[in-house]
Scaffold this active site. Structure first.
Site, PDB file in Angstrom:
ATOM      1  N   ARG A  17       0.703  -1.625   0.039  1.00 54.24           N
ATOM      2  CA  ARG A  17      -0.284   0.147  -0.090  1.00 54.24           C
ATOM      3  C   ARG A  17       0.986   1.345   0.193  1.00 54.24           C
ATOM      4  O   ARG A  17       0.412   2.469  -0.473  1.00 54.24           O
ATOM      5  CB  ARG A  17      -1.200  -0.141   1.725  1.00 54.24           C
ATOM      6  N   TYR A  18       1.433   1.319   0.844  1.00 53.51           N
ATOM      7  CA  TYR A  18       3.318   2.352   0.900  1.00 53.51           C
ATOM      8  C   TYR A  18       3.932   2.047  -0.663  1.00 53.51           C
ATOM      9  O   TYR A  18       4.564   1.211  -0.234  1.00 53.51           O
ATOM     10  CB  TYR A  18       2.869   2.642   2.194  1.00 53.51           C
TER      11      TYR A  18
ATOM     12  N   ARG B 201       6.903   0.342   1.768  1.00 55.29           N
ATOM     13  CA  ARG B 201       7.177  -1.132   2.374  1.00 55.29           C
ATOM     14  C   ARG B 201       6.065  -2.055   2.431  1.00 55.29           C
ATOM     15  O   ARG B 201       4.914  -1.506   1.251  1.00 55.29           O
ATOM     16  CB  ARG B 201       6.989  -0.071   4.126  1.00 55.29           C
TER      17      ARG B 201
ATOM     18  N   CYS C 272      -2.955 -17.494  15.081  1.00 53.04           N
ATOM     19  CA  CYS C 272      -2.825 -16.960  16.055  1.00 53.04           C
ATOM     20  C   CYS C 272      -2.967 -17.907  17.630  1.00 53.04           C
ATOM     21  O   CYS C 272      -3.625 -18.635  17.696  1.00 53.04           O
ATOM     22  CB  CYS C 272      -3.365 -15.319  16.507  1.00 53.04           C
TER      23      CYS C 272
ATOM     24  N   CYS D  11      -7.865 -12.228  19.021  1.00 54.02           N
ATOM     25  CA  CYS D  11      -8.535 -11.297  20.056  1.00 54.02           C
ATOM     26  C   CYS D  11      -9.837 -11.484  19.330  1.00 54.02           C
ATOM     27  O   CYS D  11      -9.950 -11.225  18.452  1.00 54.02           O
ATOM     28  CB  CYS D  11      -7.488 -10.316  19.770  1.00 54.02           C
TER      29      CYS D  11
ATOM     30  N   CYS E  67      -9.920  -8.448  16.652  1.00 55.07           N
ATOM     31  CA  CYS E  67      -9.010  -8.127  15.293  1.00 55.07           C
ATOM     32  C   CYS E  67      -9.546  -7.950  14.506  1.00 55.07           C
ATOM     33  O   CYS E  67     -10.806  -7.952  14.024  1.00 55.07           O
ATOM     34  CB  CYS E  67      -8.382  -9.838  15.277  1.00 55.07           C
TER      35      CYS E  67
ATOM     36  N   ARG F 174      -8.516  -8.962  11.597  1.00 51.88           N
ATOM     37  CA  ARG F 174      -8.618 -10.086  10.592  1.00 51.88           C
ATOM     38  C   ARG F 174      -9.698 -10.966  10.696  1.00 51.88           C
ATOM     39  O   ARG F 174      -9.364 -12.203  10.440  1.00 51.88           O
ATOM     40  CB  ARG F 174      -7.030 -10.236  10.251  1.00 51.88           C
TER      41      ARG F 174
ATOM     42  N   ASP G 201     -10.875  -0.617  14.260  1.00 51.20           N
ATOM     43  CA  ASP G 201     -10.982  -0.518  13.342  1.00 51.20           C
ATOM     44  C   ASP G 201     -12.572  -0.789  13.244  1.00 51.20           C
ATOM     45  O   ASP G 201     -13.339  -1.481  13.553  1.00 51.20           O
ATOM     46  CB  ASP G 201     -10.384  -2.056  12.055  1.00 51.20           C
TER      47      ASP G 201
ATOM     48  N   ASP H  11      -7.344   3.788  10.813  1.00 47.38           N
ATOM     49  CA  ASP H  11      -6.979   3.104   9.378  1.00 47.38           C
ATOM     50  C   ASP H  11      -8.059   3.432   8.322  1.00 47.38           C
ATOM     51  O   ASP H  11      -9.382   2.456   9.067  1.00 47.38           O
ATOM     52  CB  ASP H  11      -6.401   1.463   9.686  1.00 47.38           C
TER      53      ASP H  11
ATOM     54  N   LYS I 102      -3.184   4.559   7.372  1.00 43.17           N
ATOM     55  CA  LYS I 102      -3.307   5.368   8.603  1.00 43.17           C
ATOM     56  C   LYS I 102      -3.150   6.773   8.420  1.00 43.17           C
ATOM     57  O   LYS I 102      -2.214   7.306   8.016  1.00 43.17           O
ATOM     58  CB  LYS I 102      -1.985   4.778   9.244  1.00 43.17           C
TER      59      LYS I 102
HETATM   60  C1  LIG Z   1       0.534  -0.243   8.826  1.00 40.81           C
HETATM   61  C2  LIG Z   1       1.077  -1.034   7.682  1.00 40.81           C
HETATM   62  C3  LIG Z   1       1.891  -0.393   7.512  1.00 40.81           C
HETATM   63  C4  LIG Z   1       3.333  -0.167   7.832  1.00 40.81           C
HETATM   64  O1  LIG Z   1       3.280   1.131   8.641  1.00 40.81           O
HETATM   65  P1  LIG Z   1       4.409   2.246   8.900  1.00 40.81           P
HETATM   66  O2  LIG Z   1       3.454   3.341   9.474  1.00 40.81           O
HETATM   67  O3  LIG Z   1       5.297   2.633   8.576  1.00 40.81           O
HETATM   68  O4  LIG Z   1       4.527   1.172  10.606  1.00 40.81           O
HETATM   69  C5  LIG Z   1       2.774  -0.789   6.508  1.00 40.81           C
HETATM   70  N1  LIG Z   1       1.363  -1.407   5.018  1.00 40.81           N
HETATM   71  C6  LIG Z   1       0.460  -2.266   4.872  1.00 40.81           C
HETATM   72  C7  LIG Z   1      -0.632  -2.241   5.147  1.00 40.81           C
HETATM   73  C8  LIG Z   1      -0.334  -0.966   6.980  1.00 40.81           C
HETATM   74  O5  LIG Z   1      -1.544  -1.660   7.070  1.00 40.81           O
HETATM   75  S1  SF4 Z   2      -5.019  -8.915  16.467  1.00 46.97           S
HETATM   76 FE1  SF4 Z   2      -5.429 -10.799  15.155  1.00 46.97          FE
HETATM   77  S2  SF4 Z   2      -3.581 -11.148  14.421  1.00 46.97           S
HETATM   78 FE2  SF4 Z   2      -3.415  -9.920  16.373  1.00 46.97          FE
HETATM   79  S3  SF4 Z   2      -2.829 -11.407  17.669  1.00 46.97           S
HETATM   80 FE3  SF4 Z   2      -4.858 -10.838  18.254  1.00 46.97          FE
HETATM   81  S4  SF4 Z   2      -6.462 -12.306  17.016  1.00 46.97           S
HETATM   82 FE4  SF4 Z   2      -4.100 -12.598  15.801  1.00 46.97          FE
END
Ligand SMILES: *Cc1c(COP(=O)(O)O)cnc(C)c1O
Ligand code: SF4
Length: 404
Positions: free
Chosen positions: A115-116, A119, A128, A132, A135, A137, A296, A333, A340
């Site tokens: 996305r960025y 990175r 996991c 959580c 979560c 995801r 989120d 986010d 973010k």
């Molecule tokens: C959070 C995130 C990152 C890392 O973001 P930083 O601000 O550099 O910590 C990179 N890719 C995705 C998709 C993210 O959600």
């Molecule tokens: S928030 Fe989701 S991905 Fe992160 S540790 Fe908890 S269950 Fe696993």
């Protein structure tokens, strides 16, 4: 009953001290049904079937280590609230989305979110040790328990190799540390063979939910394939135990800086008092608070979300009141793949070309002169016509002089 939750777990599972220190033992003995949970924590008989019903949609998994941190007799225990299914997860399921961050749209190859510009996020498994309840995801849980296939890892590594703009890769999940050291070592070696990858990060909650996982072999891998950073996920001061402290100490010894990403959760950590304690305790074990995430918009988590204002109140209550090192960046986010976005309490009362009026953490207001961009030019090129901004400024100060 007198017996603590920890004692009940030990009575029921009878681990040897060596087993209790072994992350794989905890992993094998995860509590995964409402019935098993009800044997350890007090749950009304009619509530057990309700929790079991929730768990068919959003499964349950708690490590014995983490469950042992629950304090007896508190129905609002922060450890329990993060790990025990709640009927509101399914009752409010029409709120929220399955994939609010549209991560699937930003995936050039399966398992890689790019996305960025510089990175990328590499999702190696959805497993996991602890699920959580908040979560992001959660949508993945129903596909359950996969580890990315070697051919998919190959494709992701090749994409990274072919994309020189990426200099920071985040190994994430699920929890990547569910992979054993041999597999992680193999992945790290391959990533390190890509010259433009400057840093590798792990995103893992193991230091919080199963710190025994941070063993000597993992630390050796981090040292060998560094620079490696590790982001973890403490949400409450009760999670900062001697075991967690040991895990962090070993990581730091291996040259791995540990940063924390907290999720703001209703009824769990949504007060200034708890967040201040969390921040202080994290700094004490040398973990730097990095992000405070607004929860989120995810299906099945609405009951844990707070208004955005709560996050701003917490930041207000931290900045100036405690070590600046302990003040995280508050981020939302945003849905639609926007990423973010940081939010800050408003410290600016008014702002002009000449002057800002600002307030400090105690609410006192101060004036701050705003230097002109062309102040230097004014002295050196007095003969040339002033810029419009400078002309306005002069005119205003002339008027002020005339008035006085
Ligand atoms: C959070 C995130 C990152 C890392 O973001 P930083 O601000 O550099 O910590 C990179 N890719 C995705 C998709 C993210 O959600
Ligand atoms: S928030 Fe989701 S991905 Fe992160 S540790 Fe908890 S269950 Fe696993």
């Amino acid at each position: 009953m007198g017996e603590s939750i920890r004692e009940r777990i030990l009575d029921l599972l009878r681990p040897t001290p060596a087993e209790w220190a072994d992350w794989k033992w905890h992993f094998r003995h995860r509590i995964t049904t409402a019935e098993a949970l009800a044997r350890i924590v007090p749950i009304a008989p009619d509530a057990v079937s309700r929790l079991a019903a929730v768990a068919t949609k959003f499964p349950l998994s708690i490590t014995p280590y983490y469950l042992a941190l629950v304090r007896d007799g508190d129905p609002d225990d922060p450890i329990l609230q993060q790990s025990m299914p709640d009927p509101r997860e399914t009752a409010l399921a029409d709120l929220g989305e399955d994939d609010p961050l549209e991560e699937s749209a930003d995936s050039p190859v399966p398992g890689l979110v790019h996305r960025y510009p510089d990175r990328a996020l590499l999702v190696v498994t959805d497993i996991c040790p602890l699920l959580c309840r908040h979560c992001t995801r959660k949508r993945e849980w129903e596909f359950g328990n996969w580890v990315r296939r070697p051919s998919e890892i190959d494709a992701a590594v090749e994409y990274l190799r072919a994309t020189p703009t990426i200099r920071d890769v985040i190994i994430s999940g699920g929890d990547p540390l569910t992979l054993d050291n041999a597999r992680l070592g193999d992945l790290l070696a391959r990533l390190r063979s890509i010259p433009h990858l400057e840093i590798i990060r792990f995103g893992t909650r193991f230091p919080v939910v199963l710190p025994q996982r941070i063993d000597a072999e993992f630390c050796r891998l981090c040292d060998r394939y560094g620079p490696i950073w590790l982001n973890t996920h403490f949400n409450h001061p009760n999670e900062i135990t001697p075991e967690a402290e040991r895990a962090v100490r070993e990581l730091l010894r291996a040259g791995v800086p540990v940063n924390n990403q907290t999720v703001l959760l209703r009824g769990i950590n949504d007060t200034v008092e708890i967040q201040r304690r969390l921040s202080r305790e994290l700094l004490r074990i040398r973990v730097r608070p990095y992000y405070l995430y607004h929860a989120d918009e995810v299906r099945g988590t609405e009951h844990l979300r707070t208004p955005v204002e709560r996050g701003l109140e917490i930041l207000e209550g931290l900045r100036g009141h405690t070590s600046g090192l302990g003040v995280p960046t508050f981020v939302i986010d945003v849905p639609g793949g926007g990423g973010k976005i940081p939010l800050l309490p408003n410290y600016v009362v008014s702002w002009t070309d000449e002057e800002l009026t600002v307030r400090n953490y105690e609410g006192l207001t101060f004036r701050y002169r705003n230097p002109a961009d062309d102040a230097a030019d004014r002295a050196s090129t007095a003969a040339s016509p002033p810029s419009p901004r400078l002309a306005r400024r002069r005119q205003r100060s002339d008027t002020a002089r005339k008035r006085s």
